[in-house]
Design a protein around this motif. Structure first.
Motif, mmCIF file in Angstrom:
data_model
loop_
_atom_site.group_PDB
_atom_site.id
_atom_site.type_symbol
_atom_site.label_atom_id
_atom_site.label_comp_id
_atom_site.label_asym_id
_atom_site.label_seq_id
_atom_site.Cartn_x
_atom_site.Cartn_y
_atom_site.Cartn_z
ATOM 1 N N GLY A 610 0.783 -1.225 0.000
ATOM 2 C CA GLY A 610 0.000 0.000 0.000
ATOM 3 C C GLY A 610 0.817 1.278 0.000
ATOM 4 O O GLY A 610 0.250 2.371 -0.052
ATOM 5 N N GLN A 611 2.126 1.178 0.039
ATOM 6 C CA GLN A 611 2.970 2.371 0.115
ATOM 7 C C GLN A 611 3.007 3.111 -1.224
ATOM 8 O O GLN A 611 3.020 2.504 -2.294
ATOM 9 C CB GLN A 611 4.394 1.989 0.519
ATOM 10 C CG GLN A 611 5.329 3.168 0.697
ATOM 11 C CD GLN A 611 6.731 2.753 1.091
ATOM 12 O OE1 GLN A 611 7.038 1.555 1.153
ATOM 13 N NE2 GLN A 611 7.593 3.727 1.364
ATOM 14 N N ALA A 612 3.023 4.465 -1.169
ATOM 15 C CA ALA A 612 3.144 5.312 -2.363
ATOM 16 C C ALA A 612 4.565 5.875 -2.429
ATOM 17 O O ALA A 612 5.065 6.422 -1.447
ATOM 18 C CB ALA A 612 2.124 6.432 -2.334
ATOM 19 N N ILE A 613 5.195 5.729 -3.580
ATOM 20 C CA ILE A 613 6.577 6.196 -3.768
ATOM 21 C C ILE A 613 6.673 6.916 -5.111
ATOM 22 O O ILE A 613 6.164 6.422 -6.120
ATOM 23 C CB ILE A 613 7.569 5.014 -3.735
ATOM 24 C CG1 ILE A 613 7.515 4.285 -2.386
ATOM 25 C CG2 ILE A 613 8.990 5.492 -4.021
ATOM 26 C CD1 ILE A 613 8.383 3.041 -2.337
ATOM 27 N N GLN A 614 7.325 8.087 -5.102
ATOM 28 C CA GLN A 614 7.545 8.809 -6.353
ATOM 29 C C GLN A 614 8.828 8.311 -7.014
ATOM 30 O O GLN A 614 9.914 8.408 -6.449
ATOM 31 C CB GLN A 614 7.657 10.313 -6.111
ATOM 32 C CG GLN A 614 7.924 11.137 -7.371
ATOM 33 C CD GLN A 614 6.780 11.079 -8.375
ATOM 34 O OE1 GLN A 614 5.622 11.310 -8.011
ATOM 35 N NE2 GLN A 614 7.088 10.776 -9.627
ATOM 36 N N VAL A 615 8.686 7.785 -8.213
ATOM 37 C CA VAL A 615 9.837 7.370 -9.018
ATOM 38 C C VAL A 615 10.126 8.486 -10.020
ATOM 39 O O VAL A 615 9.211 8.978 -10.685
ATOM 40 C CB VAL A 615 9.560 6.041 -9.751
ATOM 41 C CG1 VAL A 615 10.769 5.635 -10.589
ATOM 42 C CG2 VAL A 615 9.216 4.952 -8.748
ATOM 43 N N THR A 616 11.383 8.891 -10.111
ATOM 44 C CA THR A 616 11.758 9.988 -11.002
ATOM 45 C C THR A 616 12.632 9.473 -12.134
ATOM 46 O O THR A 616 13.657 8.823 -11.891
ATOM 47 C CB THR A 616 12.520 11.081 -10.238
ATOM 48 O OG1 THR A 616 11.698 11.557 -9.172
ATOM 49 C CG2 THR A 616 12.881 12.232 -11.163
ATOM 50 N N THR A 637 3.276 -0.612 -15.068
ATOM 51 C CA THR A 637 3.766 -1.509 -14.016
ATOM 52 C C THR A 637 3.013 -2.831 -14.076
ATOM 53 O O THR A 637 1.844 -2.876 -14.502
ATOM 54 C CB THR A 637 3.608 -0.870 -12.625
ATOM 55 O OG1 THR A 637 4.113 -1.769 -11.631
ATOM 56 C CG2 THR A 637 2.157 -0.532 -12.319
ATOM 57 N N THR A 638 3.674 -3.894 -13.658
ATOM 58 C CA THR A 638 3.032 -5.216 -13.608
ATOM 59 C C THR A 638 2.448 -5.503 -12.240
ATOM 60 O O THR A 638 1.867 -6.563 -12.023
ATOM 61 C CB THR A 638 4.046 -6.313 -13.965
ATOM 62 O OG1 THR A 638 5.124 -6.280 -13.014
ATOM 63 C CG2 THR A 638 4.595 -6.110 -15.360
ATOM 64 N N ILE A 639 2.630 -4.555 -11.316
ATOM 65 C CA ILE A 639 2.120 -4.734 -9.958
ATOM 66 C C ILE A 639 1.764 -3.365 -9.403
ATOM 67 O O ILE A 639 2.513 -2.405 -9.572
ATOM 68 C CB ILE A 639 3.163 -5.457 -9.068
ATOM 69 C CG1 ILE A 639 2.578 -5.802 -7.700
ATOM 70 C CG2 ILE A 639 4.426 -4.636 -8.937
ATOM 71 C CD1 ILE A 639 3.470 -6.734 -6.892
ATOM 72 N N GLY A 640 0.582 -3.206 -8.804
ATOM 73 C CA GLY A 640 0.180 -1.912 -8.295
ATOM 74 C C GLY A 640 -0.235 -0.980 -9.419
ATOM 75 O O GLY A 640 -0.597 -1.406 -10.530
ATOM 76 N N THR A 641 -0.166 0.322 -9.137
ATOM 77 C CA THR A 641 -0.525 1.339 -10.127
ATOM 78 C C THR A 641 0.554 2.415 -10.169
ATOM 79 O O THR A 641 1.291 2.620 -9.202
ATOM 80 C CB THR A 641 -1.879 2.001 -9.785
ATOM 81 O OG1 THR A 641 -1.781 2.641 -8.508
ATOM 82 C CG2 THR A 641 -3.000 0.975 -9.779
ATOM 83 N N ILE A 642 0.600 3.131 -11.314
ATOM 84 C CA ILE A 642 1.580 4.221 -11.450
ATOM 85 C C ILE A 642 1.038 5.262 -12.402
ATOM 86 O O ILE A 642 0.414 4.939 -13.420
ATOM 87 C CB ILE A 642 2.949 3.692 -11.926
ATOM 88 C CG1 ILE A 642 4.012 4.790 -11.800
ATOM 89 C CG2 ILE A 642 2.879 3.156 -13.358
ATOM 90 C CD1 ILE A 642 5.430 4.273 -11.938
ATOM 91 N N PRO A 650 0.417 -2.515 -4.252
ATOM 92 C CA PRO A 650 -0.822 -3.209 -3.895
ATOM 93 C C PRO A 650 -0.794 -3.614 -2.411
ATOM 94 O O PRO A 650 0.251 -3.582 -1.759
ATOM 95 C CB PRO A 650 -0.807 -4.431 -4.820
ATOM 96 C CG PRO A 650 0.643 -4.685 -5.045
ATOM 97 C CD PRO A 650 1.298 -3.346 -5.080
ATOM 98 N N ASN A 651 -1.931 -4.008 -1.899
ATOM 99 C CA ASN A 651 -2.026 -4.426 -0.495
ATOM 100 C C ASN A 651 -1.756 -5.910 -0.330
ATOM 101 O O ASN A 651 -2.437 -6.611 0.421
ATOM 102 C CB ASN A 651 -3.406 -4.067 0.064
ATOM 103 C CG ASN A 651 -3.581 -2.578 0.236
ATOM 104 O OD1 ASN A 651 -2.698 -1.920 0.773
ATOM 105 N ND2 ASN A 651 -4.706 -2.050 -0.228
ATOM 106 N N LYS A 652 -0.782 -6.413 -1.040
ATOM 107 C CA LYS A 652 -0.372 -7.804 -0.895
ATOM 108 C C LYS A 652 1.087 -7.937 -1.306
ATOM 109 O O LYS A 652 1.625 -7.111 -2.033
ATOM 110 C CB LYS A 652 -1.247 -8.717 -1.750
ATOM 111 C CG LYS A 652 -1.184 -8.435 -3.245
ATOM 112 C CD LYS A 652 -2.091 -9.411 -4.012
ATOM 113 C CE LYS A 652 -2.026 -9.123 -5.522
ATOM 114 N NZ LYS A 652 -2.881 -10.065 -6.288
ATOM 115 N N ASP A 653 1.726 -8.970 -0.789
ATOM 116 C CA ASP A 653 3.120 -9.212 -1.137
ATOM 117 C C ASP A 653 3.228 -9.606 -2.612
ATOM 118 O O ASP A 653 2.291 -10.178 -3.185
ATOM 119 C CB ASP A 653 3.695 -10.343 -0.275
ATOM 120 C CG ASP A 653 3.671 -10.004 1.206
ATOM 121 O OD1 ASP A 653 3.707 -8.803 1.520
ATOM 122 O OD2 ASP A 653 3.612 -10.930 2.033
ATOM 123 N N GLY A 654 4.385 -9.312 -3.191
ATOM 124 C CA GLY A 654 4.581 -9.710 -4.578
ATOM 125 C C GLY A 654 5.822 -9.077 -5.189
ATOM 126 O O GLY A 654 6.488 -8.241 -4.580
#
Length: 833
Positions: A610-616, A637-642, A650-654
Motif C-alpha cells: 500500500g505504500q506510495a513512492i515517487q519514481v523519477t 507496471t506489472t504490480i500496483g498502479t503508477i 498493492p495491499n499484498k506481497d509480490g
C-alpha cells in the motif's frame, strides 16, 4: 474635414511607426519619405489598415493583445513570417496578422530603395538587406544529378553563401558556394599569401582570419587557391594589391589564371607576361621571373613577399633598389634608385619598400654595370592586353568552361574539387565539392566542368583540389570565418594562397539578430523554463554587432504557462521566432523523441504493502538530462498502479516491474512488495542436464545427480581431486543456460553438504551492464553436514543478474590440496534480511 482627418492619421501613423524602430530614425541624416512614412534602413515595406484589426505583441507567453488599429493608419514593416497564420512584423515585437481585406501591404520601389541607400552614404543592391538574410532561389538543374536540398545565406551585400545536397550518378555530393553579384559596391575580391610570403604554408581559415580588419573592412569568405610545391610556393601567376608576387611557370597552353581588374571585373585566361628593366633610361634587359628560384643566366626580381632573403648562392650579382613609385603590373612603371650592388655573395635580405634584382652569369654581368644612385625603371606587359588592368590574380590548372563552351578534360580520378566561375552578367562564384567520404563522393574534372557550366559559368577553372579543397565563410553575427565544408584530410590542410571575399561596408547600428544556431532541438513533451537561445547582432550590411544575452523563443508548438513552455508537437521541424530587445528573427524548431537513455532515481524498488513512492525518470542526451517532466514518459507496471512516476503498491506481497518509456527508449525497475518468499533458482529435481563440470589445476572434476539425505529430493554432487597440484585450484559447476535473477534480491543462498576440507566456496554473477561480481559464501568449508549459506548481493547492480557459474569450489594453499566432494541443493534468491 475629411482631408484634415487624413493628414491627422498620416501624422499619427508616422509618429506611432517611430515607436517601433526609433534607432533607425535617429541614425538617419538625410530623411527619405514614402507616401508620408519616414523610411528607415531594414524596412521591408509598409502596411495600411483597411478595416479595424488587432495589434499584437509577441512574448514568451505567446501573443498579447495591445489595441485595435483603425482604418487609414500606416506602419513600417520589417519582416514577415508564418507564425500564427502569417504576421507582419512592425518592430518592437509588434505584429499584425495577415488578413485579406483588412490590411494592404506594399513594398518600396527599387528607386525608393536606392534613394534610401544613397541617403545612408552607401548603396547595397536592393534585395540584399537584413530583411532577406535567407533568400529563396530556384534549385539549379544539374547534369551530374538532382539537388535534394539547398540553403542560402546573405553574408554581405551582394555576397551569398550557398549549400547543396546533390544525388549524383556517382553517389551523394555536398556542394558549397560563395557568390558575388559582381555589381554591388564596396565588395572586392583579393588574394592572400600563407604567412604573408611566397615560401610557406597556412590554412585557408588562418589566412582569412589573419587579414587586418576594421569596422570598414571585413573578410566574409574565401577558398583555397593555387597548386604549390614542397616549399609552399604557388605554381603560377599571383598578384596582390596591384603587384606581381609570383610569375607563372606553366606553359601557356596549360595555364589557367583568375584575374580581378581595378574596376572589380573578373576574367579567366592564360596571360603571357613580359617584364623589362632599364638603367638610367638606357637599353632594356629582359626579366625572367618574379620571386622564383634563380636559374642559369636568369634575371629575377625578389620582393619582401618571397621570404626573409633571396635564398640565392654566391654565383651572381644582386642589386638593391629602393622603390620610389609604381608597382609590378601592366599599367604602372616601377621606378626606383639603386642603393647597393653586391657580387659573389647572394642570399640578400629582403626589406619592405625595396626590391632585389638578382642575376646569374649573363644577367650578373648586366647587373655588374649598375651603380649606386642609378635610376631603375621596370615595365610589365601582359598579353592579352586586358590583363594590364588586373590588380589581383591567382592561378589554378584546368580550364573547365571557355566562352560558355564545356571543355573536355581527359584526366581520370574522383576527388574533392575547388573551382571558380564567372557568369555572363559578371557575377563571380567559387564552388567546393567535398569528396572521399560516404557523405560526399567527389567529382571527376569533367563532371566538375559540367557542374560549373550548369551553375551558369561562362568561364571556369579549377584551383587546387583533394585535401586542399576548403571553403570558409563568416556566419551571421560572427567576427571571424570558419570552415563550411569538411576537408577530406579530416581537418584543414595548410596551403599556399587563397582567394578572399571582402566587404567594405562600415559597421552600423544593430538592425536585426540571428540565433547562434538556426535550428533549436527540443524534446516532445518536455517542459522548459523561460526558453531562450544565444543570439548574435547584425547591422544592415550583415556585419556583426556586439550584443549580450539571449533571445526568447516562441512557437505554435510551445504551450506557455507561468513562464514554462511545454512542447506539444510530435517529431518534426516547425517554425519559431526569437525575440531580443524588440527585434525578432526566425528559427527552426526540431522536435525529437530520440534519447540516448533513460535514468531513474531508483535502480530497484522495495516497498511496503500500500505504500506510495515517487519514481523519477530523466531522459538523457549527450550526458544531459533533457526530459525531467514525468508526464512526458509513458509509465506502466506489472504490480500496483503508477501515474507520472507516482507508484502505489498493492495491499499484498509480490514482485513485479515498473517501466518508463519515451520514444524508442525504455527502462525497467524491479519491484519487491512486502515479505516475499525466496525464489528457488535451481532445485535440481529435474536432473543436472543443464550442468557440467570444469576446473583449473585439478586432476579430475565431475558432477552427478544424487538423492539428498536432507529432504529426499534431488541434488547435485561436485567431485574433485586437487592432490599434488600447485597454485590456485578450482572445481566449477557451469550452467549451460545461466540462472537468472530478475527481481532485486537482498541475498543469494544455497544448501551445501560440506566435506570438512576447508576449501573456498564461491559463485559468480554478471549484471545487465556486463559487470562480473564474485560472491563468497564461505572461505572455509569446515562442516560435513548440511548447512544453509548466503551472501549479500552488492548494491548498484543492473538487473537481471545472470549466474553462469553457480558453484566455484577453490583452494589456494598448496598444503591443503585434497580430494573430496560437496553436495549443492536449492540455489535461491532472497528478498528480505
Amino acid at each position: 474635414m475629411k482631408q484634415k482627418m487624413f493628414y491627422f492619421l498620416i501624422i499619427f501613423a508616422v509618429a506611432m511607426g517611430g515607436l517601433f524602430q526609433t534607432n533607425h530614425v535617429e541614425a538617419q541624416t538625410t530623411k527619405v519619405y514614402w507616401d508620408g512614412i519616414l523610411m528607415v534602413p531594414g524596412q521591408a515595406g509598409k502596411i495600411k489598415v483597411i478595416k479595424p484589426i488587432n495589434l499584437w505583441k509577441r512574448t514568451s507567453e505567446g501573443l498579447v493583445f495591445e489595441r485595435i488599429l483603425k482604418p487609414g493608419e500606416q506602419y513600417r514593416v520589417y519582416r514577415y513570417d508564418n507564425m500564427y497564420g502569417g504576421q507582419y512584423g512592425l518592430g518592437g515585437g509588434m505584429y499584425i496578422t495577415k488578413m485579406a481585406g483588412y490590411v494592404d501591404y506594399k513594398t518600396p520601389s527599387k528607386a525608393k530603395l536606392k534613394e534610401l541607400a544613397n541617403a545612408q552614404g552607401t548603396a547595397p543592391t536592393p534585395g540584399n538587406t537584413v530583411s532577406n538574410l535567407f533568400p529563396v532561389e530556384n534549385k539549379p538543374s544539374l547534369t551530374i544529378g538532382k539537388v535534394s536540398n539547398q540553403s542560402i545565406t546573405q553574408i554581405a551585400p551582394g555576397v551569398r553563401k550557398k549549400y547543396f545536397d546533390i544525388d549524383s550518378t556517382n553517389g551523394l555530393q555536398k556542394l558549397f558556394m560563395l557568390e558575388y553579384d559582381g555589381k554591388t559596391s564596396n565588395i572586392e575580391l583579393k588574394t592572400e599569401l600563407a604567412k604573408d610570403q611566397i615560401k610557406g604554408f597556412e590554412t585557408t581559415s588562418s589566412q582569412a582570419n589573419s587579414v587586418a580588419e576594421n569596422d570598414s573592412y571585413h573578410v566574409v569568405g574565401g577558398v583555397n587557391g593555387d597548386y604549390f610545391d614542397k616549399y609552399g610556393q604557388p605554381i603560377d601567376l599571383m598578384m596582390m594589391d596591384g603587384s606581381i608576387v609570383s610569375t607563372p611557370q606553366t606553359a601557356l597552353s596549360d595555364l589557367a589564371v583568375l584575374g580581378i581588374k581595378g574596376n572589380g571585373k573578373a576574367i579567366i585566361g592564360a596571360p603571357k607576361v613580359a617584364m623589362n628593366v632599364t638603367v638610367n633610361g638606357g637599353q632594356s634587359y629582359a626579366i625572367n621571373s618574379v620571386n622564383r628560384s634563380r636559374a642559369a643566366n636568369h634575371l629575377v626580381i625578389y620582393t619582401k613577399d618571397f621570404s626573409g632573403t633571396t635564398g640565392t648562392n654566391n654565383l651572381g650579382t644582386e642589386v638593391r633598389v629602393k622603390v620610389e613609385s609604381g608597382k609590378l603590373n601592366g599599367s604602372e612603371k616601377l621606378v626606383g634608385t639603386v642603393t647597393e650592388n653586391i657580387s659573389s655573395v647572394g642570399n640578400a635580405k629582403l626589406n619592405s619598400g625595396e626590391i632585389i634584382l638578382s642575376g646569374h652569369h649573363f644577367a650578373s654581368k648586366f647587373l655588374e654595370t649598375v651603380q649606386v644612385g642609378d635610376q631603375i625603371e621596370i615595365t610589365t606587359n601582359f598579353t592579352p592586353t586586358e590583363w594590364n588592368d588586373v590588380r589581383e590574380s591567382i592561378s589554378g590548372r584546368y580550364h573547365l568552361v571557355k566562352n560558355g563552351a564545356l571543355q573536355t578534360i581527359k584526366v581520370a580520378g574522383v576527388a574533392p574539387r575547388t573551382a571558380v566561375g564567372i557568369k555572363k552578367d559578371g557575377s563571380i562564384f567559387t564552388a567546393v565539392v567535398d569528396g572521399r567520404s560516404t557523405a560526399s563522393k567527389g567529382l571527376t574534372l569533367q563532371n566538375t566542368a559540367k557542374l560549373m557550366k550548369d551553375l551558369g559559368a561562362q568561364y571556369a577553372m579549377t584551383f587546387d583540389g583533394g585535401g586542399s579543397s576548403t571553403l570558409v565563410a563568416r556566419e551571421l553575427g560572427a567576427n571571424k570565418v570558419t570552415v563550411a565544408n569538411k576537408p577530406s584530410d579530416g581537418g584543414e590542410r595548410s596551403v599556399s594562397n587563397t582567394l578572399l571575399f571582402i566587404s567594405k561596408y562600415k559597421t552600423s547600428a544593430l538592425a536585426t539578430i540571428a540565433p547562434a544556431s538556426d535550428v533549436l532541438e527540443l524534446f516532445q513533451g518536455a517542459t522548459y523554463t523561460n526558453l531562450s537561445v544565444p543570439v548574435k547582432g547584425i547591422d544592415q550590411y550583415m556585419n556583426p554587432v556586439a550584443v549580450s544575452g539571449n533571445g526568447t523563443v516562441t512557437s505554435s508548438v510551445l504551450k506557455s504557462t507561468n513562464g514554462k513552455q511545454v512542447v506539444t508537437a510530435g517529431p518534426g521541424t516547425y517554425a519559431g521566432v526569437v525575440t531580443y530587445e524588440g527585434k525578432t528573427t526566425n528559427i527552426k524548431i526540431k522536435v525529437t523523441n530520440t534519447l540516448d537513455s533513460i535514468k531513474t532515481n531508483e535502480s530497484t524498488l522495495h516497498a511496503n504493502k500500500g505504500q506510495a513512492i515517487q519514481v523519477t525518470a530523466s531522459g538523457m542526451n549527450n550526458g544531459q538530462a533533457v526530459i525531467t517532466d514525468q508526464a512526458a514518459f509513458t509509465w506502466s507496471t506489472t504490480i500496483g498502479t503508477i501515474k507520472n512516476g507516482k507508484f502505489t503498491a498493492p495491499n499484498k506481497d509480490g514482485i513485479g516491474t515498473i517501466t518508463a518509456k519515451y520514444g524508442s527508449k525504455t527502462t525497467t525497475i524491479p519491484v519487491v512488495i512486502g515479505e516475499v518468499a525466496p525464489t528457488i533458482l535451481e532445485s535440481f529435481n529435474k536432473g543436472i542436464s543443464n550442468y557440467e563440470a570444469s576446473g583449473d589445476r585439478v586432476n579430475s572434476v565431475s558432477v552427478e545427480s544424487v538423492t539428498s539425505d536432507r529432504d529426499g529430493s534431488k541434488a547435485l554432487k561436485l567431485v574433485y581431486d586437487f592432490t599434488g597440484t600447485t597454485g590456485t585450484s578450482g572445481a566449477y559447476v557451469d550452467a549451460k543456460t545461466s540462472l537468472t535473477i530478475t527481481t532485486p534480491a537482498k541475498k543469494i543462498g544455497m544448501w551445501v553438504k560440506g566435506d570438512s576440507k576447508g576449501h573456498w566456496l564461491r559463485s559468480q554473477i554478471t549484471d545487465a551492464s556486463g559487470k562480473t561480481v564474485q560472491l563468497d559464501f564461505s572461505k572455509n568449508v569446515n562442516w560435513s553436514n548440511w548447512q544453509f549459506v548466503s551472501v549479500e548481493v552488492p548494491a548498484g547492480l543492473s538487473y537481471p543478474l545472470k549466474m553462469a557459474l553457480p558453484v566455484r569450489y577453490m583452494e589456494t594453499d598448496n598444503n591443503n590440496k585434497t580430494n573430496g566432494s560437496i553436495i549443492i541443493d536449492d540455489i535461491q534468491s532472497i528478498y528480505k534480511d
